[in-house]
Structures are given as C-alpha cells and as structure tokens.
Design a protein around this motif. Structure first.
Motif, PDB file in Angstrom:
ATOM      1  N   ARG A  38     -75.102   7.398  56.404  1.00 24.78           N
ATOM      2  CA  ARG A  38     -73.648   7.351  56.224  1.00 24.78           C
ATOM      3  C   ARG A  38     -73.164   8.701  55.732  1.00 24.78           C
ATOM      4  O   ARG A  38     -73.911   9.449  55.102  1.00 24.78           O
ATOM      5  CB  ARG A  38     -73.257   6.287  55.195  1.00 24.78           C
ATOM      6  CG  ARG A  38     -73.551   4.889  55.730  1.00 24.78           C
ATOM      7  CD  ARG A  38     -72.980   3.779  54.937  1.00 24.78           C
ATOM      8  NE  ARG A  38     -71.538   3.785  54.802  1.00 24.78           N
ATOM      9  CZ  ARG A  38     -70.886   2.986  53.986  1.00 24.78           C
ATOM     10  NH1 ARG A  38     -71.550   2.156  53.221  1.00 24.78           N
ATOM     11  NH2 ARG A  38     -69.584   3.014  53.912  1.00 24.78           N
ATOM     12  N   THR A  56     -76.184   3.539  44.140  1.00 23.65           N
ATOM     13  CA  THR A  56     -74.939   2.807  43.906  1.00 23.65           C
ATOM     14  C   THR A  56     -74.125   2.703  45.194  1.00 23.65           C
ATOM     15  O   THR A  56     -73.567   1.654  45.501  1.00 23.65           O
ATOM     16  CB  THR A  56     -74.090   3.523  42.830  1.00 23.65           C
ATOM     17  OG1 THR A  56     -74.917   3.770  41.699  1.00 23.65           O
ATOM     18  CG2 THR A  56     -72.900   2.683  42.422  1.00 23.65           C
ATOM     19  N   LEU A  57     -74.074   3.783  45.965  1.00 26.13           N
ATOM     20  CA  LEU A  57     -73.289   3.778  47.198  1.00 26.13           C
ATOM     21  C   LEU A  57     -73.930   2.912  48.285  1.00 26.13           C
ATOM     22  O   LEU A  57     -73.225   2.237  49.039  1.00 26.13           O
ATOM     23  CB  LEU A  57     -73.112   5.212  47.709  1.00 26.13           C
ATOM     24  CG  LEU A  57     -72.344   6.145  46.779  1.00 26.13           C
ATOM     25  CD1 LEU A  57     -72.372   7.566  47.294  1.00 26.13           C
ATOM     26  CD2 LEU A  57     -70.913   5.665  46.588  1.00 26.13           C
ATOM     27  N   PHE A  58     -75.245   2.915  48.365  1.00 22.52           N
ATOM     28  CA  PHE A  58     -75.917   2.126  49.390  1.00 22.52           C
ATOM     29  C   PHE A  58     -76.050   0.651  49.021  1.00 22.52           C
ATOM     30  O   PHE A  58     -76.231  -0.185  49.901  1.00 22.52           O
ATOM     31  CB  PHE A  58     -77.300   2.716  49.724  1.00 22.52           C
ATOM     32  CG  PHE A  58     -77.257   3.783  50.781  1.00 22.52           C
ATOM     33  CD1 PHE A  58     -77.077   3.457  52.123  1.00 22.52           C
ATOM     34  CD2 PHE A  58     -77.399   5.122  50.443  1.00 22.52           C
ATOM     35  CE1 PHE A  58     -77.040   4.438  53.099  1.00 22.52           C
ATOM     36  CE2 PHE A  58     -77.367   6.108  51.417  1.00 22.52           C
ATOM     37  CZ  PHE A  58     -77.182   5.765  52.755  1.00 22.52           C
ATOM     38  N   GLU A  59     -75.934   0.310  47.728  1.00 28.66           N
ATOM     39  CA  GLU A  59     -76.092  -1.101  47.360  1.00 28.66           C
ATOM     40  C   GLU A  59     -74.941  -1.952  47.888  1.00 28.66           C
ATOM     41  O   GLU A  59     -75.068  -3.168  47.979  1.00 28.66           O
ATOM     42  CB  GLU A  59     -76.293  -1.277  45.852  1.00 28.66           C
ATOM     43  CG  GLU A  59     -75.070  -1.098  45.005  1.00 28.66           C
ATOM     44  CD  GLU A  59     -75.379  -1.203  43.513  1.00 28.66           C
ATOM     45  OE1 GLU A  59     -76.558  -1.372  43.135  1.00 28.66           O
ATOM     46  OE2 GLU A  59     -74.425  -1.103  42.735  1.00 28.66           O
ATOM     47  N   ASP A  60     -73.840  -1.319  48.280  1.00 29.88           N
ATOM     48  CA  ASP A  60     -72.733  -2.050  48.896  1.00 29.88           C
ATOM     49  C   ASP A  60     -73.117  -2.591  50.274  1.00 29.88           C
ATOM     50  O   ASP A  60     -72.569  -3.584  50.728  1.00 29.88           O
ATOM     51  CB  ASP A  60     -71.502  -1.149  49.058  1.00 29.88           C
ATOM     52  CG  ASP A  60     -70.879  -0.792  47.723  1.00 29.88           C
ATOM     53  OD1 ASP A  60     -71.217  -1.441  46.720  1.00 29.88           O
ATOM     54  OD2 ASP A  60     -70.054   0.132  47.690  1.00 29.88           O
ATOM     55  N   ILE A  61     -74.058  -1.911  50.946  1.00 30.95           N
ATOM     56  CA  ILE A  61     -74.400  -2.313  52.310  1.00 30.95           C
ATOM     57  C   ILE A  61     -75.852  -2.784  52.472  1.00 30.95           C
ATOM     58  O   ILE A  61     -76.191  -3.362  53.490  1.00 30.95           O
ATOM     59  CB  ILE A  61     -74.127  -1.172  53.312  1.00 30.95           C
ATOM     60  CG1 ILE A  61     -74.852   0.114  52.903  1.00 30.95           C
ATOM     61  CG2 ILE A  61     -72.642  -0.925  53.473  1.00 30.95           C
ATOM     62  CD1 ILE A  61     -74.832   1.203  53.936  1.00 30.95           C
TER      63      ILE A  61
END
Length: 171
Positions: A38, A56-61
């Motif tokens: 991403r 933190t940013l990848f745990e959304d997806i």
C-alpha cells in the motif's frame, strides 16, 4: 580455473505453485501472492520512522500483524510504498519450488521489478498494475494484453530494492 563466477544470476518469478529446476544462482522476483502493498501518507521524516508505524497501519486490513515483516520505500516527502509479508510463507514457497536455498542471490518484490510490463501472465496467473501503480493478481479475463513475462524476465533490470528476508526456518 576461474574461482570468481562472472555469470549473472538467472531471474525467476516465484508464484505460490512454481516449480524451478535451476542449478545456478537465482534472483527471485516474488509474485504479489506473497505480500501486501500500500501507499501510505505518513508524516515522518525517514524510512525507520515509517517502518515503526506500519503494524498499526496494516492492522486495519490484515490479521496477525505480529507475524508480519515490513519493508518501506520512500516515494516523496511523507509518502511511502509499504510492504507487509510473512517471512515463513516465502521461505516455505522457495523451499517447495525446488530452488536450493544456497543458490538464492537476492529476492525482490514484483511490485518494483515488473513496471515495464503493465499486464502480464506467469504460469497461467494474470497480473496488472492498477491506476495507482499497485501490482495485483487478477482473473485471466481482465487482461487486454497477454504478455508471457517468462519470455522477457531475463531482460529485466533489477532495482536496488532487495527484500530483507531470512532464508532459514524461524521457529
């Protein structure tokens, strides 16, 4: 007798079911099947700081962010191309492909290496770059051009963006 090998490594595109019979050094280009990518706008100054916030940013997806390894490429100020991958999954795929791990020279993400081919096929799997330049696997019917990447793979000039990966089983 020449002790220094002057031959270049052969390039191979590794998909999840690839079988390779190669007895010389190889550079592996990883299919998008092995990673998530991403582009993030992150208000930090460098790659180290960007990498610190990726879980933190990848745990959304993604689930199981603890298993992930990360790689970051700075595109411009505050804009980063970010990769998440499971080291063990790549290690297993290389092992299962038939490549001797001692013959692996370097590993690269197809995202960075195949840009000259906007759409292509490898082993009856289709890939294309989206409008925002992210390489994705797609159904074969979506391609308007059916370029067989393996016919051109040896001519690809590999980038300096090697993957930092452990080629041993991590328990």
């Amino acid at each position: 007798m020449n002790l220094v090998s002057s031959s270049k490594s052969r390039k191979v595109f590794l998909c999840s079911n690839t079988k390779i019979y190669e007895n010389s050094k190889v550079d592996i280009i990883l299919s998008p099947e092995f990673y998530w990518v991403r582009i993030f706008d992150i208000p930090v100054k460098n790659i180290v700081q960007a990498k610190a916030v990726l879980p933190t940013l990848f745990e959304d997806i993604l689930l199981k962010v603890k298993e992930l390894s990360y790689q970051v490429i700075k595109l411009e100020d505050n804009k980063y191309l970010c990769f998440a991958y499971i080291n063990k999954k790549i290690f297993e795929a290389i092992k299962n492909s038939g490549i001797n791990l001692s013959l692996v020279n370097a590993i690269y993400f197809a995202q960075n290496e195949c840009k000259d081919f906007r759409q292509f096929i490898v082993e009856d799997k289709s890939f294309l770059y989206t409008d925002d330049n992210i390489l994705v696997k797609v159904p074969n019917e979506m391609l308007t051009q059916k370029v067989q990447l393996n016919e051109y793979i040896q001519s690809i000039n590999l980038s300096s963006n090697k993957i930092d990966i452990k080629l041993y089983n991590n328990f």
